[in-house]
Each structure stands twice: as C-alpha cells, then as structure tokens.
Scaffold this active site. Structure first.
Site, mmCIF file in Angstrom:
data_model
loop_
_atom_site.group_PDB
_atom_site.id
_atom_site.type_symbol
_atom_site.label_atom_id
_atom_site.label_comp_id
_atom_site.label_asym_id
_atom_site.label_seq_id
_atom_site.Cartn_x
_atom_site.Cartn_y
_atom_site.Cartn_z
ATOM 1 N N VAL A 1 -0.002 4.334 -2.387
ATOM 2 C CA VAL A 1 -0.370 5.663 -1.902
ATOM 3 C C VAL A 1 0.510 6.729 -2.548
ATOM 4 O O VAL A 1 0.033 7.806 -2.913
ATOM 5 C CB VAL A 1 -0.310 5.732 -0.358
ATOM 6 N N CYS B 1 0.823 -1.214 0.000
ATOM 7 C CA CYS B 1 0.000 0.000 0.000
ATOM 8 C C CYS B 1 0.859 1.266 0.000
ATOM 9 O O CYS B 1 0.426 2.308 -0.438
ATOM 10 C CB CYS B 1 -1.026 0.002 1.115
#
Lengths: 481, 523
Positions: B168, B164
């Site tokens: 991001v 992630c």
C-alpha cells in the site's frame, strides 16, 4: 564463576553473532537476574530488530485475537485483506458455550476480503453494506467489532463514521478498533487499543445496553474476572473457585464472555485481573471512572492459588475469608497426593520459558510446586512493569530475555541444557528436533485447563508426560557413535 | 464448544477426587454444567427457544437465498493470502531464508499456520516495519533486516516477498535491495529474488506463483546455454502433501529421467529428528535451479497456481511446458504416457503393477462409493484432481466450492463434469466460501464432504462425514506425509474416502437394540 557471571558471559557470547548495531540493541534486552534487584535489568516494549526472528505478532493479533475475539456473541470482523482473519481463525482455543453461527461466533472467520478496488476506492461503503448483511444472516449477534488490518489506516478509511451510523441503524454496538498491524511494536499495543475501545465505545453506553438478570440486585460480593481468555477452559475453574468462596462473578471479560457481561462490569465491587499486561488499561479506567479497585491474582499451582484466594478474600468480610480457608483446606489432601505422585518424577528439572502476557512469571510457582526450577524466562511483548513484577518470582542467576530471537533462544538452550522448554508453536519443533521436551504455553499444547486446582492436576500430568516420554530416548540411533 | 448433536459418543463423567480430568471430560461434569447454566443469566443470552428457532432457519432455502445474496461479507473463506504461498515455495530451495517485507505480525501468522499443519519448524524473518516506516517507507528496515538476517542466519539466498502494508505504501523492492547491497548489508552477488505479493490480490496460490517466478528469474539470469542440459523440471504447486514430491522423484528415477524439482520442500516440511536442529532443509540446489533454464521442458501439476511462471518459462526461456495432473488413475496414466514418450522407454513394470493394485482396490470397494453424493472445496487444481478421481470411482460431485476460483478453471472443470454421467448434478461455486457451503449442505444434503480441517465445523453442523484432504489439516496428525499423487496416491485417497464412509456407517449403527442390526463385522 557464579551462575550470574557465567550467564552474563553466555549472553556476551550469544551476542557475538550479530552485526554491531543489532548486537548493541539486543544487548539491552538480555540480562541475568541478581537477588535483591527490583526489576530484571532488561529494556522492553521496543521495536524488534528487523531481520531477526522475533516471535512477536501485531496490534491486530492483540486486539482481535486476544481482547475482543473471545467475546462470543459478537461478530469480530477482520477488516481488510483475507489473510489476517484466516491465520487467526480458531487458533487460540478460547472456549465458549453457545451455538456457533447462531448466537455465538467465536470459531468463525468474518472478513471484508479486500480486493484491489477496495484499496483504490476505499472500503467504507463495503463495510456499511457488510454490516447490513451481518444483520440479515446473524440476527442474534449482539453487535460487531471492526478490527482494522494494515491497509485501513494507510488508505484513510473512516471506519468510525461507519460504526456510528450502523450502531444507530441496528441499535447494536458497532466498535471500530484501529489495530492496524504496523501500529506499535507488538501485539501489546493492540491490547491497549482494544481496551480503549471498551472505554470509549462501550462503557459510556453501558446503562443503555445492559440487560440485568431477572431479579438482579447488587451485592457486596460482585466481582469481574478480567483478562482470562479461557484457553482450554481456564476461566471456568477460576470462576468456580471464586464462587466457592462466596463471590458472585457477574462478568468474564473476555474468555467465554458476552457483550452483556462487558456492560455489566461497572456494577462490580472489584476487578480481578488475570492478565495484567493485556487488561490493566481498562481496570485503571474503571478505577478512575467508577471507583472499582482491581487486584491481580495467580491461579497457577496450589501455592499461588492459596495465596491469591487469601488475598482476594481479604478484600471482603470474614464469611468470605472463612470460606477461602475452607476451600484451600478441602483441596489440600488432593494436591498433596498429586504432588507426591509427580514431584519425584520432576524434581530438579530445569525449565526455560518464553511466553506472552503474564505467564513468564505466573507459571513459575506452579513449576516450583512440582520441584522444578525455571532457569530462564522472558516475554514476547512485556513492558517494564511486567519485568518489575517478574523480579518477585525469579531466582538469582535466572537468564532474562526480552523479545528473544530464534538465534538467542536456541543458543541459550544449547548452553543451559534445560529439561523442558515452555514457549509457543513457532518454537516447539525447533527444540523438539534438538530432542528437547517442549510444552506450548499459549495454547497449553491443546490440553488444559491449567488454572485452579483441577487445572494444576492437568498441568502436572502434562509436564510429566512431556519430560518423561520414552520417545526422547529413541532419537539417537544405535549406529551414530 | 457448541452443542454436539450426536457425533460424539462420550457421556458426561462425574468428578472424582484424584482423577485428572481433561477439558473434554471436566467440563461435561455436573459441576461445570451447572456453572454454565448459572453464568447464562449474566450473558443477556437469547432464550433457548429463540436460538433453536434461528438455528433451524439457517438450515432453510430461505436462509440459503439470503446467504447467497451477500456481496460484501465473506464468512469462513477457503483461501489464505499471497505471502503464505511465497514462503511455502521459497522453503524448497537450498539454504533459503524466506523474508517478508512489511509488518512483522504477518510472519508470525505464516510461520504458525505452516507449523501447525506440518508439525515442523518454519523459519522466516520480517522487516518489522512500524508507524515510521508507514510514513517514510521501509528502506531502513530492509537495509538493517537484510544485514541482520544475512549475518545471523547465514542463508545462501533470501527470498523476499511483501505484506500488504509495504504494497500500500508502494515500497520499491528492486531499488531497496540494490541500496542494501550498496550499503554493504549483503554482498553484491548475493541472490535476493523478490516478489510483490499484495494480500488484496489473488490468494496464497498467487503468492506461490509470484515468488517462484521471482526466484527463477533471479537465479537463471545469464545462465542460458546454447544447448539443453537434457533435464526436465517439475513443479507441484501449492501441494501440502510432501509425500507427493517423494513419490514423483521415485517415478522419475524409475524412468531414469534427469530432473529438477522446482521447489523441493519435502524435507523442509518433514525432516528427520536427529537431535540436531537444521535451519535449512530445502532440497532444490541453487545451481540446479539456475540451470533449469536449460532444461528440455517444465512440467506443471497445478495449472491455476502457476500461470505466470509457466508463461514466463515459455516466453522468456523459450522452453516447452506441460500441464499434467497425476492424480487418480487416468491423470496418472496420462502423465506416465508422457514420460514414456519423452524418454522413449516403456512405462516401468513396477508402475504398471502399482496401477493394477490401485485399480484392484478401487474395484474392491467401489460399491460403497458408487453413487455417493459428495461436496468438496479447496484450491482449483486440488479440486480438479479430486473431482477426476471421484468420477473414476462413480461418486457424484455435487457442491464444488472454490473460493480462489477463476473462469478458465471453472470452464475446464465443467467440461470434465459434463463428460461424465456422474458429473451431471455438480455445480461449481466459484468465489463462494464455507458459509455458503453450509447452506448448500443443509438444503441439498450429500453423503460426504471433502476438505481441510475447517470442514469440521460443517461436519458438526450438518453431520456430513468429513474426509480431510487439503490444507490446512490441523486436527489430524501426519496426513501431509502421505502421497496423493500417482497410483500410490490413489490408494491413499481411496483408503481415506472409503474408510470414512465405513466409519460413519458404524457410527450410525452403534446403538444397541436399535440401529445395531446393521453393525456388521464384515463390510
């Protein structure tokens, strides 16, 4: 060639497989110990080389999995997407006594399970609501720690503001831990960050939060056990030994620890630190702030247990010193019998270790009590001070490997022919496929405890059953000549 | 270490010198029980009465209602995040190194989790991105990472997914891989399929789908031929039972079907001990995978794990796809009927006989299972197969928790439940977790719980006997080696279920002169 020369040559050979840039970087992390040196000659606490199979974890793992996670009566929230909390759920065997889901929460997974909208719009509102929900469903919890996962620090959430507000509303500690996984080079920074949250968010309010035991009076024998995570129950035999020599343990931080014990810590006269790597920060802080000295000890194997008990007792008066001698003497017969039983089965066996924390050095004497030799050791996330301390434990010619890669570890094992590898779960089956006996040194391979006298008996038995299992002899099939 | 309320028949053992006591004996001795009691005073613990009162309250309808009102908090979810599925599917391809682009801790977790379930080594690498990459992007990490892993581990393919963190900050995978090639990290023609696998979208099954689609898209580029190759492709989805792949292949061989299993990770998760460590054990040849675009059709066994891949194969390849769940008798019947149809051959006698034996076993023990109320949880297709099998046995699914659920799945499962007299009491609890399940089990008790190892906490708290079927299974050994697919799979599922019921009955009737009236030798 001497062993030192041979092993240095081996390191050069192992490095040949890397591209030049990576070989140069990795070469600084590998060396051979030479007698008389004050450290191990390796660089440490540096970034892992991308694309090279490191065993390291992240800051979140250090903060949630190691330092805060074992505090049993608080909710430790994996704040962010679902995975981090899922993979670290109940993985570390830090035992505790309590009614899970009611007054303790150690084997549960609490997460804010971030979705795309939380990334886009921020998760602070969700976090605030979540803490309200925790209050409703887990009213006996003693507070919450918020362990940030990677996205939190990247999207600019203000978890500190939420923590302050909710602590005020609930009257319980809410501790924001900025342990995003991209911070630092390993879990080590997570330990440090978590220690700092104890310093900044917990200890300043210790007097306010503390519930003293009924009739509690301070005594000169009050100590804290710091940095024993109670893997397989390790902290309990340690506590028993300390109580047996007349000390009063007023806090375990954090294995089987409670929030109240955390705020009891400033009342102690001495911090006894098991895992220096992960908890030295808070000990140094308490020394500076409260004048509490700290002392490292090693309860692996009878030699070190006796040494450590004497060292600890020396900080106190003669009554404690006498009791320490008594305790050592009481266990001598039983330890002699144990060693007599296992030593012939293990004498001269060679061990290669790779673990985190303190074990790459602290366990060496326990192996030696059984007549075994550690021929290679290294840390997942050690620092220079760990390698300095290691110099006191290792012998001439020991191969030292920092943040060892899969490739290096396998090649060293192939060339050095150890009888036992003692490392982690990710390594276990690699070596077992090579028909090499293996014990996990993080989880004790689901066994333990290994601390204290009772622990050493389990340790000796486990090393014997690993090395001398008849199953290893079955690996080669009869037609393979 | 929570109090055990009667599931454990061990009694405390006194410490004896010279006796080696494991943790489960040692800490039950008076010495340690006294130590725990003494320690309590420092803990600021709530009174035992208060703890008991709240513990009782958590079993009530009042608690259940509050529990089901939560919107922000997830407790004990039955789902993992995307990259786990990506690594899992990548491991089934020949010489393939799974590579996770982002923070390095994630890979440590994935490897640990898979290793604990399968008791097998699992090799994967990371870009090891840190603060500087968070600011400047992970390009340099990828350039170095691909060069190092290519040189050091000599893979035939690197299957790249993201954590992630990389998602991001918005790393551009396609461009980064091309740049790495341009800078000489890896040869221009070296396959590096990739997938965006943000952990804040979907679950591990989503990551499986994304990575599989990425791999197929990469390998089949420019491979489309004028004519088909006469083969069929098979995909099992995120299925932790490696016995299922082997059983499928046996069935296909009996039909003499030419096949490609798209991600055959059977050996990756169950390799023989030969005294030599082999890093790569994926059994799907890259050439076969590349040629899968020319197959007659592709079978998917997990409809809700692989919707994107299925859609891709239909739309981009113009290939026919099929959904079958060869679990339970009818599910297997349907699958074999289809195989018979596409081959023009009758179902092999061997399989017909196996069917007969499986049904025979079910009729033999159905009396112990009929009418038993069951709670279960897991991934959508896993649950779908189990529910169908339970209904065939006359068991009654009651609480069905699927944390990574979706509306189409719920609709399909509901139709199945509605069509059976044994399904009328069932509720599908989509997006709920195992703490919800705890409330369900306390307020509306059932006879049996089916789930993964995390279910043992529900067993401890609610005393609902647990049949371990699912992923992960950490606390029982070798379950993943068995098949749950086909008629042979029926025998295993059936065996685990009925014998858990009988074990539980023995446990309930074991007290001499009290419950042992019913401690029957023959059941």
């Amino acid at each position: 060639m001497t062993t030192v020369e041979e092993n240095k040559k081996l390191i050069q050979e192992v490095l040949e497989a890397y591209p030049e840039k990576a070989a140069k970087k990795r070469s600084k992390h590998l060396d051979v110990y030479e007698e008389g040196n004050s450290d191990c000659g390796v660089k440490s606490n540096k970034k892992s080389v991308p694309g090279v199979m490191t065993t390291r974890g992240c800051a979140y793992a250090g903060a949630k999995g190691v330092v805060w996670g074992p505090v049993k009566d608080m909710v430790h929230l994996s704040h962010g997407p679902v995975g981090c909390g899922y993979y670290s759920w109940s993985g570390r065997r830090n035992y505790y006594v309590g009614t899970t889901g009611v007054d303790t929460f150690g084997t549960m997974q609490f997460t804010s399970d971030f979705q795309e909208r939380d990334i886009v719009f921020g998760g602070d509102k969700k976090l605030a609501k979540l803490i309200d929900e925790l209050e409703v469903l887990f009213p006996l919890s003693k507070g919450t720690t918020i362990e940030s996962e990677c996205p939190i620090g990247l999207i600019g959430d203000d978890i500190e503001a939420v923590a302050r507000k909710k602590a005020k509303e609930t009257g319980k500690p809410v501790v924001p831990v900025r342990c995003e996984g991209f911070r630092g080079v390993s879990q080590s920074l997570g330990h440090h960050i978590a220690n700092d949250t104890v310093r900044d968010w917990v200890l300043p309010k210790a007097d306010e939060y503390r519930q003293l035991p009924e009739g509690f009076e301070s005594s000169p024998y009050d100590v804290n056990i710091i940095g024993d995570y109670n893997i397989g129950g390790d902290a309990w035999p340690s506590r028993r030994l300390l109580e047996a020599i007349g000390l009063r343990v007023i806090c375990q931080f954090s294995g089987d620890g409670s929030f109240n014990e955390t705020v009891m810590t400033p009342l102690a006269k001495l911090n006894l630190i098991h895992c220096y790597r992960s908890m030295n920060y808070i000990c140094r802080h308490m020394e500076e702030k409260y004048g509490i000295p700290w002392l490292e000890y090693n309860f692996f194997g009878p030699t070190q247990i006796a040494k450590s008990l004497r060292k600890i007792a020396a900080q106190f008066d003669e009554t404690i010193q006498e009791k320490a001698e008594q305790v050592i003497a009481e266990h001598q017969v039983e330890m002699d019998a144990l060693i007599e039983k296992y030593r012939p089965r293990l004498e001269g066996k060679k061990v290669m270790m790779m673990v985190g924390g303190l074990r790459p050095r602290h366990v060496i004497p326990a192996f030696e009590d059984l007549g075994m030799n550690v021929i290679g050791t290294g840390y997942e996330f050690g620092h220079g001070d760990d390698y300095k301390r290691t110099a006191d434990y290792v012998k001439e010619g020991t191969v030292i490997y920092d943040d060892v890669s899969g490739h290096e570890f396998e090649e060293f094992a192939k060339q050095l022919n150890p009888d036992l590898i003692a490392a982690g779960i990710k390594e276990k089956y690699v070596f077992q496929k090579m028909a090499l006996p293996f014990r996990q040194m993080h989880s004790w391979d689901y066994s333990g405890p290994y601390h204290g006298y009772e622990g050493f008996a389990v340790f000796a038995r486990d090393m014997d059953l690993a090395i001398n299992s008849p199953t290893w002899n079955l690996v080669e099939n009869p037609w393979a000549k | 270490m929570t109090e055990n309320n009667g599931n454990n028949v061990n009694t405390p053992v006194a410490a004896e010198p010279g006796v080696i006591q494991d943790h489960f004996d040692l800490f039950q001795t008076d010495t340690y029980q006294d130590l725990f009691e003494y320690k309590r005073q420092f803990e600021g613990a709530h009174s035992k009465e208060e703890v008991a009162r709240i513990a009782e309250w958590t079993k009530t309808w009042d608690y259940r209602e509050k529990n089901f009102e939560r919107k922000a908090l997830t407790v004990n979810p039955a789902k993992a995040c995307q990259p786990l599925g990506s690594l899992f599917v990548a491991a089934g391809f020949e010489g393939t190194l799974p590579y996770s682009h982002g923070s390095q801790g994630c890979v440590a977790y994935f490897r640990t989790h898979l290793t604990r379930n399968f008791k097998e080594p699992f090799q994967a690498v990371s870009s090891s991105m840190t603060e500087d990459a968070a600011v400047f992007g992970g390009l340099n990490n990828m350039v170095d990472g691909l060069a190092n892993s290519y040189t050091l581990y000599k893979p035939k393919m690197i299957a790249l997914c993201t954590t992630c963190m990389a998602e991001v900050i918005g790393d551009d995978l396609g461009a980064f891989i091309q740049t790495s090639k341009d800078r000489g990290s890896i040869p221009q023609d070296f396959p590096v399929p990739y997938a965006h696998t943000p952990s804040f979208v979907g679950s591990h099954i989503t990551g499986y789908d994304n990575m599989l689609k990425g791999i197929l898209d990469c390998l089949t580029k420019d491979k489309k031929q004028e004519t088909t190759n006469g083969k069929y492709n098979f995909n099992l989805g995120f299925d932790p039972y490696i016995g299922n792949i082997r059983e499928l292949k046996r069935i296909l061989q009996l039909f003499e079907i030419d096949y490609t299993v798209l991600s055959d990770n059977a050996d990756a998760f169950d390799s023989p001990n030969t005294g030599e460590f082999k890093m790569y054990n994926g059994l799907t040849n890259l050439e076969d995978a590349a040629d899968s675009i020319n197959a007659e059709g592709t079978f998917f066994f997990q409809k809700y794990t692989t919707p994107k891949t299925q859609n891709y194969i239909e739309k981009e390849w113009g290939q026919e796809t099929f959904n079958f769940r060869p679990f339970g008798i009818r599910g297997t019947d349907e699958f074999l009927t289809k195989l018979s149809e596409i081959t023009g051959k009758p179902v092999p006698q061997e399989l017909v006989e196996e069917r007969g034996r499986a049904v025979d076993a079910m009729t033999d023990s159905q009396a112990w299972i009929h009418g038993k109320r069951v709670a279960l949880y897991g991934d959508p297709d896993h649950v779908f197969g189990l529910v169908n099998f339970l209904l065939e046995l006359g068991a009654e699914p009651v609480h069905i928790v699927v944390t990574n659920s979706n509306p189409e799945f719920e609709q399909e499962l509901k139709a199945v439940l509605d069509a059976s007299p044994y399904g009328k009491d069932a509720t599908i609890w989509g997006k709920k977790d195992l703490w919800h399940m705890r409330s369900l089990l306390f307020t509306e008790p059932v006879d049996l719980l089916i789930g993964n190892s995390y279910g043992k906490y529900l067993w401890r708290d609610t005393h609902t006997p647990l049949v371990r079927i699912g992923y992960p299974i950490f606390d029982r050994h070798h379950m993943h080696r068995y098949e749950t697919l086909g008629y042979k799979g029926v025998l295993n599922l059936h065996n685990w279920i009925v014998n858990t019921i009988l074990d539980e009955l023995d446990r309930q009737t074991i007290i001499p002169a009290k419950t042992d009236i019913s401690f029957d030798l023959i059941r």
